[in-house]
Write an enzyme that holds these catalytic residues in place. Structure first.
Site, PDB file in Angstrom:
ATOM      1  CG  ASN A 195      -1.880  -1.185   1.170  1.00 34.26           C
ATOM      2  OD1 ASN A 195      -2.023  -1.819   0.132  1.00 34.26           O
ATOM      3  ND2 ASN A 195      -2.511  -1.477   2.288  1.00 34.26           N
ATOM      4  CG  HIS A 214       3.858  -1.649  -4.792  1.00 31.81           C
ATOM      5  ND1 HIS A 214       2.687  -2.337  -4.927  1.00 31.81           N
ATOM      6  CD2 HIS A 214       4.827  -2.496  -5.244  1.00 31.81           C
ATOM      7  CE1 HIS A 214       2.931  -3.545  -5.418  1.00 31.81           C
ATOM      8  NE2 HIS A 214       4.211  -3.675  -5.607  1.00 31.81           N
ATOM      9  CB  CYS A 259      14.085  14.554  -9.485  1.00 33.10           C
ATOM     10  SG  CYS A 259      14.489  15.074 -11.163  1.00 33.10           S
ATOM     11  CB  CYS A 272      14.178  18.375  -9.983  1.00 35.59           C
ATOM     12  SG  CYS A 272      15.699  18.123  -9.063  1.00 35.59           S
ATOM     13  CB  CYS A 300      18.632  17.882 -12.525  1.00 36.30           C
ATOM     14  SG  CYS A 300      17.120  16.911 -12.502  1.00 36.30           S
ATOM     15  CB  THR A 312      -2.589  -8.781  -1.127  1.00 37.82           C
ATOM     16  OG1 THR A 312      -2.076  -8.688  -2.472  1.00 37.82           O
ATOM     17  CG2 THR A 312      -2.003 -10.007  -0.459  1.00 37.82           C
ATOM     18  CB  SER A 313      -5.780  -9.766  -5.640  1.00 41.48           C
ATOM     19  OG  SER A 313      -4.827  -8.852  -6.139  1.00 41.48           O
ATOM     20  CG  ASN A 366      -8.638 -11.745   0.496  1.00 40.36           C
ATOM     21  OD1 ASN A 366      -9.775 -11.455   0.129  1.00 40.36           O
ATOM     22  ND2 ASN A 366      -7.559 -11.320  -0.134  1.00 40.36           N
ATOM     23  CB  ALA A 382      -8.259  -6.323   7.326  1.00 44.14           C
TER      24      ALA A 382
HETATM   25  P1  OAD Z   1      -6.257  -5.707  -5.026  1.00 43.07           P
HETATM   26  O1  OAD Z   1      -7.285  -4.657  -5.273  1.00 43.07           O
HETATM   27  O2  OAD Z   1      -5.717  -6.444  -6.192  1.00 43.07           O
HETATM   28  O3  OAD Z   1      -6.832  -6.794  -4.012  1.00 43.07           O
HETATM   29  C1  OAD Z   1      -7.469  -6.433  -2.830  1.00 43.07           C
HETATM   30  C2  OAD Z   1      -7.746  -7.699  -2.037  1.00 43.07           C
HETATM   31  O4  OAD Z   1      -8.304  -7.315  -0.782  1.00 43.07           O
HETATM   32  C3  OAD Z   1      -8.738  -8.655  -2.698  1.00 43.07           C
HETATM   33  O5  OAD Z   1      -8.207  -9.978  -2.652  1.00 43.07           O
HETATM   34  C4  OAD Z   1      -9.991  -8.526  -1.834  1.00 43.07           C
HETATM   35  O6  OAD Z   1     -10.717  -9.755  -1.754  1.00 43.07           O
HETATM   36  C5  OAD Z   1      -9.393  -8.161  -0.492  1.00 43.07           C
HETATM   37  N1  OAD Z   1     -10.288  -7.389   0.395  1.00 43.07           N
HETATM   38  C6  OAD Z   1     -11.280  -6.538   0.057  1.00 43.07           C
HETATM   39  N2  OAD Z   1     -11.833  -5.992   1.152  1.00 43.07           N
HETATM   40  C7  OAD Z   1     -11.154  -6.503   2.212  1.00 43.07           C
HETATM   41  C8  OAD Z   1     -11.241  -6.309   3.630  1.00 43.07           C
HETATM   42  N3  OAD Z   1     -12.125  -5.472   4.161  1.00 43.07           N
HETATM   43  N4  OAD Z   1     -10.384  -7.001   4.423  1.00 43.07           N
HETATM   44  C9  OAD Z   1      -9.474  -7.859   3.884  1.00 43.07           C
HETATM   45  N5  OAD Z   1      -9.342  -8.063   2.555  1.00 43.07           N
HETATM   46  C10 OAD Z   1     -10.173  -7.391   1.732  1.00 43.07           C
HETATM   47  O7  OAD Z   1      -5.082  -5.003  -4.184  1.00 43.07           O
HETATM   48  P2  OAD Z   1      -3.574  -5.490  -3.981  1.00 43.07           P
HETATM   49  O8  OAD Z   1      -3.467  -6.959  -3.909  1.00 43.07           O
HETATM   50  O9  OAD Z   1      -3.026  -4.695  -2.857  1.00 43.07           O
HETATM   51  O10 OAD Z   1       0.344  -1.810  -7.355  1.00 43.07           O
HETATM   52  O11 OAD Z   1      -2.924  -4.979  -5.328  1.00 43.07           O
HETATM   53  C11 OAD Z   1      -1.541  -5.149  -5.506  1.00 43.07           C
HETATM   54  C12 OAD Z   1      -0.984  -4.039  -6.334  1.00 43.07           C
HETATM   55  O12 OAD Z   1      -1.719  -3.934  -7.555  1.00 43.07           O
HETATM   56  C13 OAD Z   1      -1.115  -2.657  -5.714  1.00 43.07           C
HETATM   57  O13 OAD Z   1      -0.101  -2.381  -4.773  1.00 43.07           O
HETATM   58  C14 OAD Z   1      -1.014  -1.779  -6.910  1.00 43.07           C
HETATM   59  C15 OAD Z   1      -1.937  -2.522  -7.850  1.00 43.07           C
HETATM   60  O14 OAD Z   1      -1.708  -2.307  -9.182  1.00 43.07           O
HETATM   61  C16 OAD Z   1       0.909  -0.726  -7.889  1.00 43.07           C
HETATM   62  O15 OAD Z   1       0.306   0.326  -8.020  1.00 43.07           O
HETATM   63  C17 OAD Z   1       2.331  -0.936  -8.279  1.00 43.07           C
END
Ligand code: OAD
Length: 267
Positions: free
Chosen positions: A101, A130, A138, A162, A165, A203-204, A228, A246
């Site tokens: 996050n 991330h 910059c 910046c 530079c 996280t997904s 999750n 969570a």
């Molecule tokens: P996602 O949006 O892909 O996944 C969110 C996850 O949280 C899913 O598996 C949901 O089922 C779960 N979820 C939803 N509500 C919840 C709750 N109240 N309690 C617990 N879990 C819950 O988000 P991320 O896995 O964080 O990267 O995504 C990974 C990365 O993809 C991010 O950091 C971002 C994105 O592109 C960048 O920007 C580089």
């Protein structure tokens, strides 16, 4: 709930715990996730907003989007899930918190818990794989930049420059196609390798190398506890899966065992 009790027993017994969080933990604070039904990537195309090419093409558009996200996140507060993790990290510093996050809410919770307990917040501060919405750097020389918040956007505004530079200043986040900071990743993977329990929250688990932190822990022999509401690619290797939110699940999961250390009755 049986799954919470089993997860708590594993976590209580861990000599070394690594925690990987994703957008789901902040969903309970009102921060949008990326891939859910209301997810940011349902309404916006990442390649137009979150890649180096998008920034080169139209830095003002990218800044507008980040200014909007900053504003949205700045109005959000850590929830009981962030607080439970921060308290646990400060009470038993054998925990390494790794987050995907960029919202800074783990840091806010760490500072608040540290102030309550009268200790240094260090052990509860996350490794931010991330980056952070609230830092800039910059895009040319990489030097950290402090810009007034919010950065001016709007049709007339020129993207910030910046002073050293003249390069265009960018948010200090990792975009698609960019590598994660190798030093941060190495610390996360070291913690995963050393851990005997890995807790994965919200996280997904489809973005790498972040998801690899949990897989490294499992390959190194750690037990996986997943929180999750939905199934993920990690669910099949989890020892305990808690299907809940969570903010509801983490406080009882991380609470000290009422039976005392090691689960023995103290009464
Ligand atoms: P996602 O949006 O892909 O996944 C969110 C996850 O949280 C899913 O598996 C949901 O089922 C779960 N979820 C939803 N509500 C919840 C709750 N109240 N309690 C617990 N879990 C819950 O988000 P991320 O896995 O964080 O990267 O995504 C990974 C990365 O993809 C991010 O950091 C971002 C994105 O592109 C960048 O920007 C580089």
């Amino acid at each position: 709930m049986e799954q919470i009790r089993r997860g708590r027993d594993l976590i209580q017994g861990a000599a070394s715990l690594v925690v990987l969080t994703g957008a789901g933990i902040s969903a309970d604070s009102g921060v949008p996730t990326f891939r859910g039904p209301e997810g940011l990537w349902r309404r916006h195309r990442p390649e137009e907003l979150a890649t180096p090419e998008a920034f080169r093409r139209d830095p003002r558009l990218v800044w507008e989007w980040y200014a909007w996200r900053r504003e949205r996140v700045a109005a959000c507060r850590p929830n009981p899930g962030h607080h439970a993790l921060a308290e646990r990290a400060l009470r038993r510093p054998s925990l390494t918190l790794v987050t995907q996050n960029v919202d800074g809410l783990h840091g806010v919770a760490a500072n608040e818990a540290a102030a309550r307990l009268g200790v240094n917040p260090g052990p509860a501060l996350p490794l931010e794989l991330h980056g952070s919405l609230f830092r800039n750097r910059c895009s040319r020389c990489g030097s950290p930049q402090s810009q007034p918040h919010p950065v001016a956007t709007g049709p007339e505004a020129a993207p910030p420059r910046c002073p050293e530079c003249g390069g265009i200043v960018r948010p200090d986040v990792v975009w698609f196609g960019e590598p994660v900071d190798p030093a941060v990743l190495e610390r996360a993977l070291d913690a995963a390798t050393a851990a005997d329990v890995c807790l994965v929250v919200g996280t997904s688990a489809v973005v790498h190398p972040a998801a690899g932190v949990a897989l490294t822990a499992v390959r190194s022999g750690a037990e996986l506890v997943e929180v999750n509401p939905a199934e993920t690619p990690l669910s099949s290797v989890a020892r305990v899966t808690v299907r809940g939110r969570a903010a509801d699940v983490l406080p009882p999961l991380l609470a000290p065992d009422p039976r005392g250390p090691g689960g023995r009755d103290t009464a």
